[in-house]
Design an enzyme around this catalytic site. Sequence first.
Site, mmCIF file in Angstrom:
data_model
loop_
_atom_site.group_PDB
_atom_site.id
_atom_site.type_symbol
_atom_site.label_atom_id
_atom_site.label_comp_id
_atom_site.label_asym_id
_atom_site.label_seq_id
_atom_site.Cartn_x
_atom_site.Cartn_y
_atom_site.Cartn_z
ATOM 1 N N LYS A 13 -1.502 2.471 3.547
ATOM 2 C CA LYS A 13 -1.928 2.346 1.813
ATOM 3 C C LYS A 13 -2.153 1.257 0.973
ATOM 4 O O LYS A 13 -2.684 1.140 0.208
ATOM 5 C CB LYS A 13 -0.749 3.153 0.611
ATOM 6 C CG LYS A 13 -0.446 4.842 1.160
ATOM 7 C CD LYS A 13 1.011 5.083 0.560
ATOM 8 C CE LYS A 13 2.347 4.093 0.785
ATOM 9 N NZ LYS A 13 2.359 4.560 2.525
ATOM 10 N N ARG A 88 7.603 9.204 -5.127
ATOM 11 C CA ARG A 88 7.975 8.995 -3.552
ATOM 12 C C ARG A 88 9.010 10.989 -3.990
ATOM 13 O O ARG A 88 9.317 11.028 -2.787
ATOM 14 C CB ARG A 88 8.100 8.000 -3.492
ATOM 15 C CG ARG A 88 7.785 7.268 -2.543
ATOM 16 C CD ARG A 88 8.759 6.567 -1.822
ATOM 17 N NE ARG A 88 8.633 5.929 -0.409
ATOM 18 C CZ ARG A 88 7.168 4.410 -0.799
ATOM 19 N NH1 ARG A 88 7.198 4.201 -1.766
ATOM 20 N NH2 ARG A 88 7.938 4.020 0.815
ATOM 21 N N ARG A 127 3.038 -4.216 11.885
ATOM 22 C CA ARG A 127 3.159 -4.907 10.440
ATOM 23 C C ARG A 127 3.607 -5.928 10.280
ATOM 24 O O ARG A 127 5.207 -6.464 10.815
ATOM 25 C CB ARG A 127 3.287 -4.533 10.012
ATOM 26 C CG ARG A 127 3.168 -4.965 8.540
ATOM 27 C CD ARG A 127 2.911 -3.197 7.628
ATOM 28 N NE ARG A 127 4.455 -2.605 6.660
ATOM 29 C CZ ARG A 127 5.039 -1.703 6.606
ATOM 30 N NH1 ARG A 127 3.508 -1.486 5.173
ATOM 31 N NH2 ARG A 127 6.013 -0.877 6.164
ATOM 32 N N ARG A 160 9.075 -7.315 8.274
ATOM 33 C CA ARG A 160 10.099 -7.068 7.119
ATOM 34 C C ARG A 160 11.110 -5.876 8.017
ATOM 35 O O ARG A 160 10.673 -5.701 8.907
ATOM 36 C CB ARG A 160 9.345 -5.156 6.484
ATOM 37 C CG ARG A 160 8.458 -6.304 5.000
ATOM 38 C CD ARG A 160 8.148 -4.860 4.601
ATOM 39 N NE ARG A 160 8.266 -3.607 4.689
ATOM 40 C CZ ARG A 160 7.549 -2.543 3.789
ATOM 41 N NH1 ARG A 160 5.877 -2.599 3.297
ATOM 42 N NH2 ARG A 160 8.178 -1.412 3.734
ATOM 43 N N ARG A 171 12.485 6.418 7.799
ATOM 44 C CA ARG A 171 12.013 6.258 6.518
ATOM 45 C C ARG A 171 11.180 7.642 6.934
ATOM 46 O O ARG A 171 10.007 8.559 5.777
ATOM 47 C CB ARG A 171 10.997 4.806 6.577
ATOM 48 C CG ARG A 171 11.893 4.412 5.910
ATOM 49 C CD ARG A 171 11.274 2.907 6.048
ATOM 50 N NE ARG A 171 10.131 2.177 5.765
ATOM 51 C CZ ARG A 171 9.046 1.485 6.697
ATOM 52 N NH1 ARG A 171 9.479 0.070 7.401
ATOM 53 N NH2 ARG A 171 7.830 1.428 5.666
HETATM 54 P P1 ADP Z 1 6.193 1.398 2.992
HETATM 55 O O1 ADP Z 1 4.969 0.853 2.360
HETATM 56 O O2 ADP Z 1 6.255 1.652 4.130
HETATM 57 O O3 ADP Z 1 5.340 2.459 2.392
HETATM 58 P P2 ADP Z 1 7.224 0.258 0.515
HETATM 59 O O4 ADP Z 1 6.853 -0.555 0.584
HETATM 60 O O5 ADP Z 1 6.206 1.195 -0.080
HETATM 61 O O6 ADP Z 1 7.091 1.039 1.823
HETATM 62 O O7 ADP Z 1 8.929 0.995 0.298
HETATM 63 C C1 ADP Z 1 9.624 0.583 0.697
HETATM 64 C C2 ADP Z 1 11.115 1.016 0.157
HETATM 65 O O8 ADP Z 1 11.399 0.802 -0.836
HETATM 66 C C3 ADP Z 1 11.267 2.331 0.364
HETATM 67 O O9 ADP Z 1 11.510 2.463 1.910
HETATM 68 C C4 ADP Z 1 12.761 2.282 0.053
HETATM 69 O O10 ADP Z 1 13.955 2.439 -0.409
HETATM 70 C C5 ADP Z 1 11.933 1.432 -1.710
HETATM 71 N N1 ADP Z 1 11.147 2.535 -2.407
HETATM 72 C C6 ADP Z 1 9.531 1.522 -2.788
HETATM 73 N N2 ADP Z 1 9.741 3.183 -3.341
HETATM 74 C C7 ADP Z 1 10.418 3.684 -3.787
HETATM 75 C C8 ADP Z 1 10.334 4.737 -5.278
HETATM 76 N N3 ADP Z 1 9.166 5.421 -5.683
HETATM 77 N N4 ADP Z 1 10.911 5.723 -4.921
HETATM 78 C C9 ADP Z 1 12.797 5.114 -4.170
HETATM 79 N N5 ADP Z 1 12.189 4.416 -3.165
HETATM 80 C C10 ADP Z 1 10.678 3.314 -3.149
HETATM 81 P P1 ADP Z 2 1.572 1.609 3.948
HETATM 82 O O1 ADP Z 2 1.106 0.431 3.046
HETATM 83 O O2 ADP Z 2 0.870 3.060 4.011
HETATM 84 O O3 ADP Z 2 2.991 1.203 4.421
HETATM 85 P P2 ADP Z 2 0.228 0.005 5.371
HETATM 86 O O4 ADP Z 2 -0.911 -0.943 5.360
HETATM 87 O O5 ADP Z 2 0.940 -1.578 5.233
HETATM 88 O O6 ADP Z 2 0.902 1.031 5.606
HETATM 89 O O7 ADP Z 2 -0.039 -0.578 7.066
HETATM 90 C C1 ADP Z 2 0.878 -0.496 8.312
HETATM 91 C C2 ADP Z 2 0.209 -0.880 9.654
HETATM 92 O O8 ADP Z 2 -0.936 -0.659 9.282
HETATM 93 C C3 ADP Z 2 -0.441 -2.841 8.798
HETATM 94 O O9 ADP Z 2 -0.346 -3.502 9.593
HETATM 95 C C4 ADP Z 2 -1.045 -2.690 8.422
HETATM 96 O O10 ADP Z 2 -2.705 -4.057 9.100
HETATM 97 C C5 ADP Z 2 -2.340 -1.025 9.671
HETATM 98 N N1 ADP Z 2 -3.065 -0.274 9.046
HETATM 99 C C6 ADP Z 2 -3.281 -0.091 8.159
HETATM 100 N N2 ADP Z 2 -4.433 1.109 8.402
HETATM 101 C C7 ADP Z 2 -4.399 0.640 9.463
HETATM 102 C C8 ADP Z 2 -5.811 1.262 10.280
HETATM 103 N N3 ADP Z 2 -6.670 2.159 10.144
HETATM 104 N N4 ADP Z 2 -6.037 1.008 11.678
HETATM 105 C C9 ADP Z 2 -5.013 0.890 12.064
HETATM 106 N N5 ADP Z 2 -3.962 -0.016 11.499
HETATM 107 C C10 ADP Z 2 -4.516 -0.124 10.253
#
Ligand code: ADP
Ligand code: ADP
Length: 215
Positions: A13, A88, A127, A160, A171
């Site tokens: 995302k 979420r 990541r 992270r 998660r």
């Molecule tokens: P990822 O990109 O790996 O999906 P995020 O950066 O969006 O993770 O979120 C990291 C953490 O922040 C989540 O595991 C949760 O603890 C918190 N968080 C983020 N957005 C929300 C939300 N909309 N509601 C509740 N917790 C959230």
């Molecule tokens: P999210 O915000 O959904 O948690 P990220 O955009 O941070 O996910 O992506 C998670 C990890 O996967 C990062 O290290 C990113 O560089 C990698 N990544 C993202 N999209 C792709 C893809 N299409 N193929 C391979 N690796 C990817």
Amino acid sequence: MLIILLGPPGAGKGTQAEMIVQNHNLVYISTGDILRKAVREETELGRKAREYMDQGQLVPDNLVVEIVRDRLGEPDCANGSLLDGFPRTVDQAVFLEQVLPDINMQIDRVLLIDVDEEELIERLTGRRVCSDCGANYHLKYKAPKVRNVCDQCGGDLYQRDDDSLSTVKERLEVYKKQTEPLVEFYNKKELLSPIDGNQDIDGVYDQIKTILGDL
Ligand code: ADP
Ligand code: ADP
Ligand code: ZN
């Protein structure tokens, strides 16, 4: 315009968001980024959110909806925003529906990026994130030109805390239980566009471009 990015942790995302906001001139709103900043700065919000985030649990709805309400109300969001990581839970989605009319907004599209579980684990544990500008990298799939250094700003890359294998598994469970019901929620409203996130970064973006091109 209001676009929502939905999908499990690690689906890509944030990576796609970076390209979408550049090409569509949208304000990027990531609740995860806002919460991590609050934790770093040790604000009251950060102190409350930290234990949940470290354990891979969701931060309570009441804290998160406040963040989004405040941010969406700021003037720069009027032209259009991209929400990443919010809503979420179904309760967060209902809240969003209730506040949007007040600020003259409506949801244009919910992009669901779906990826197989094994691949999600691979993406999350590999990541790396820039400590200065927040840019995303991956040890294998999107390696920086110089090891551990951000291509964009020269900042140090870090892993992270919640990208350790055990927290990643938690998660993914939390996503299935608490967030996946939103797929049906937005599908019923005919707002959902599923995207095959198993492809490479450009392949995923091509699908998004096609969908957003029609808006
Ligand atoms: P990822 O990109 O790996 O999906 P995020 O950066 O969006 O993770 O979120 C990291 C953490 O922040 C989540 O595991 C949760 O603890 C918190 N968080 C983020 N957005 C929300 C939300 N909309 N509601 C509740 N917790 C959230
Ligand atoms: P999210 O915000 O959904 O948690 P990220 O955009 O941070 O996910 O992506 C998670 C990890 O996967 C990062 O290290 C990113 O560089 C990698 N990544 C993202 N999209 C792709 C893809 N299409 N193929 C391979 N690796 C990817
Ligand atoms: Zn950087």
